[in-house]
Structures are given as C-alpha cells and as structure tokens.
Enzyme design. Structure first.
Site, PDB file in Angstrom:
ATOM      1  N   TYR A   7      23.113 -25.573  -0.522  1.00 48.69           N
ATOM      2  CA  TYR A   7      23.702 -26.241   0.644  1.00 48.69           C
ATOM      3  C   TYR A   7      22.663 -26.983   1.496  1.00 48.69           C
ATOM      4  O   TYR A   7      23.010 -27.621   2.476  1.00 48.69           O
ATOM      5  CB  TYR A   7      24.419 -25.209   1.533  1.00 48.69           C
ATOM      6  CG  TYR A   7      23.494 -24.102   1.991  1.00 48.69           C
ATOM      7  CD1 TYR A   7      22.701 -24.257   3.119  1.00 48.69           C
ATOM      8  CD2 TYR A   7      23.379 -22.926   1.262  1.00 48.69           C
ATOM      9  CE1 TYR A   7      21.825 -23.267   3.519  1.00 48.69           C
ATOM     10  CE2 TYR A   7      22.516 -21.924   1.657  1.00 48.69           C
ATOM     11  CZ  TYR A   7      21.737 -22.102   2.788  1.00 48.69           C
ATOM     12  OH  TYR A   7      20.857 -21.117   3.170  1.00 48.69           O
ATOM     13  N   LEU A  10      17.849 -28.443  -1.424  1.00 44.83           N
ATOM     14  CA  LEU A  10      17.872 -28.553  -2.892  1.00 44.83           C
ATOM     15  C   LEU A  10      19.007 -29.451  -3.405  1.00 44.83           C
ATOM     16  O   LEU A  10      19.090 -29.724  -4.599  1.00 44.83           O
ATOM     17  CB  LEU A  10      17.990 -27.156  -3.521  1.00 44.83           C
ATOM     18  CG  LEU A  10      16.757 -26.266  -3.347  1.00 44.83           C
ATOM     19  CD1 LEU A  10      17.078 -24.827  -3.699  1.00 44.83           C
ATOM     20  CD2 LEU A  10      15.595 -26.776  -4.186  1.00 44.83           C
ATOM     21  N   GLU A  82      12.726 -19.584  -2.547  1.00 47.78           N
ATOM     22  CA  GLU A  82      13.504 -19.221  -1.363  1.00 47.78           C
ATOM     23  C   GLU A  82      12.947 -17.995  -0.634  1.00 47.78           C
ATOM     24  O   GLU A  82      13.534 -17.533   0.341  1.00 47.78           O
ATOM     25  CB  GLU A  82      14.977 -18.981  -1.740  1.00 47.78           C
ATOM     26  CG  GLU A  82      15.669 -20.195  -2.331  1.00 47.78           C
ATOM     27  CD  GLU A  82      15.934 -21.316  -1.335  1.00 47.78           C
ATOM     28  OE1 GLU A  82      15.431 -21.266  -0.199  1.00 47.78           O
ATOM     29  OE2 GLU A  82      16.656 -22.253  -1.695  1.00 47.78           O
TER      30      GLU A  82
END
EC number: 4.3.2.8
Length: 156
Positions: A7, A10, A82
């Site tokens: 979202y 990326l 992440e």
C-alpha cells in the site's frame, strides 16, 4: 507462492517499486488492485515520511494497494526490507479485489471472483502513541498533496 498486499512505497510508480521488479531479490508478480476489507489508519510518519498502516482495525479508511504473488526469496527480502518484526509485522488481512489480472490456479480465480483474498500485509502495532493523531489516508502517493515526500534509504 505467497500473496502480499502493498500500500506504500513498493507500489508501481512509488520510490521503492524497483525492489518489486528486481529478480535478484526474488519473484513478485502483479496480480491486481484492491483495498482492505476492514478500515485501518494509514499515516505518514517520522523524519523520512514513511507510510505506516497502523494495526487498529475498524479505525481510518479502507486502504488501497496492489496484490502480488511472491516467492519465498522475495518474501524473505520483504521481511528484511520492512524491518519485520520490529518496525512492521507481517499479518494476514482480508483484501477486497477491485481489479484482477492474475492468472493463477482455479482456487485463486474463485477467491478473486468472490472478491476477497487473504494477503500478507506489513502493518505495525509498534508505533508511538502520537501517530494515532496524524492525518489518515486511504491511498499513498509519495508525491501526493500532503507534501510529505518519502526519503529514500540511500539519501538518509
């Protein structure tokens, strides 16, 4: 193969999309677009203007993003990228399919036809309490009207 919903940076056209198409990091195949079935707060926070989906179901907006099918190598890269599990946690969420391009197996096609898929999503439950008071977005764009351009890691 695992299904991942992205979202933020990326997504196609965003600053870190280059990682999604870098075969040296693994395979990520675009499947379609969707949004979270539940509402979540999507905030832009920190000195590098990073988008975070706060893991507070029922608050915020249905978050728009892209669905990818990824191999184990890409999933491991994404976990590392992440900062999982410290910065983000990879959890399964229900994603409402809006547009489907994927050509998977029959079960995948049926799930997409039903309109809802389970996907891994990198959200966070480990955030400063003041982030709850930041503006919530339903879609992320680094060059959006918010004026909070993402700062690439190589520029930090």
């Amino acid at each position: 193969m695992a299904r991942v919903f992205v979202y933020g940076t990326l997504k196609k056209g965003q600053p870190n999309y280059k990682h999604m198409i870098n075969r040296a990091k693994g395979l990520a195949k675009f499947q379609g677009r969707g949004h979270t079935v539940e509402k979540y707060p999507l905030v832009i926070a920190g000195k590098y203007n990073i988008p975070y989906m706060l893991n507070i179901p029922g608050t915020g907006h249905h978050i728009a993003g892209e669905i990818y099918s990824v191999d184990e190598q890409m999933l491991q890269f994404l976990d590392e990228f992440e900062g999982c599990p410290d910065m983000y946690q990879r959890t399964l969420m229900r994603i409402q399919v809006v547009e489907w391009e994927g050509k998977g197996g029959a079960a995948e096609a049926r799930a997409a036809a039903d309109g809802v898929l389970e996907c891994f999503v990198y959200s966070t439950a480990t955030y400063p309490p003041e982030w709850v008071g930041l503006p919530y977005y339903d879609s992320y764009d680094s060059s959006g009207k918010h004026g909070l351009s993402y700062v690439l890691r190589e520029s930090r």
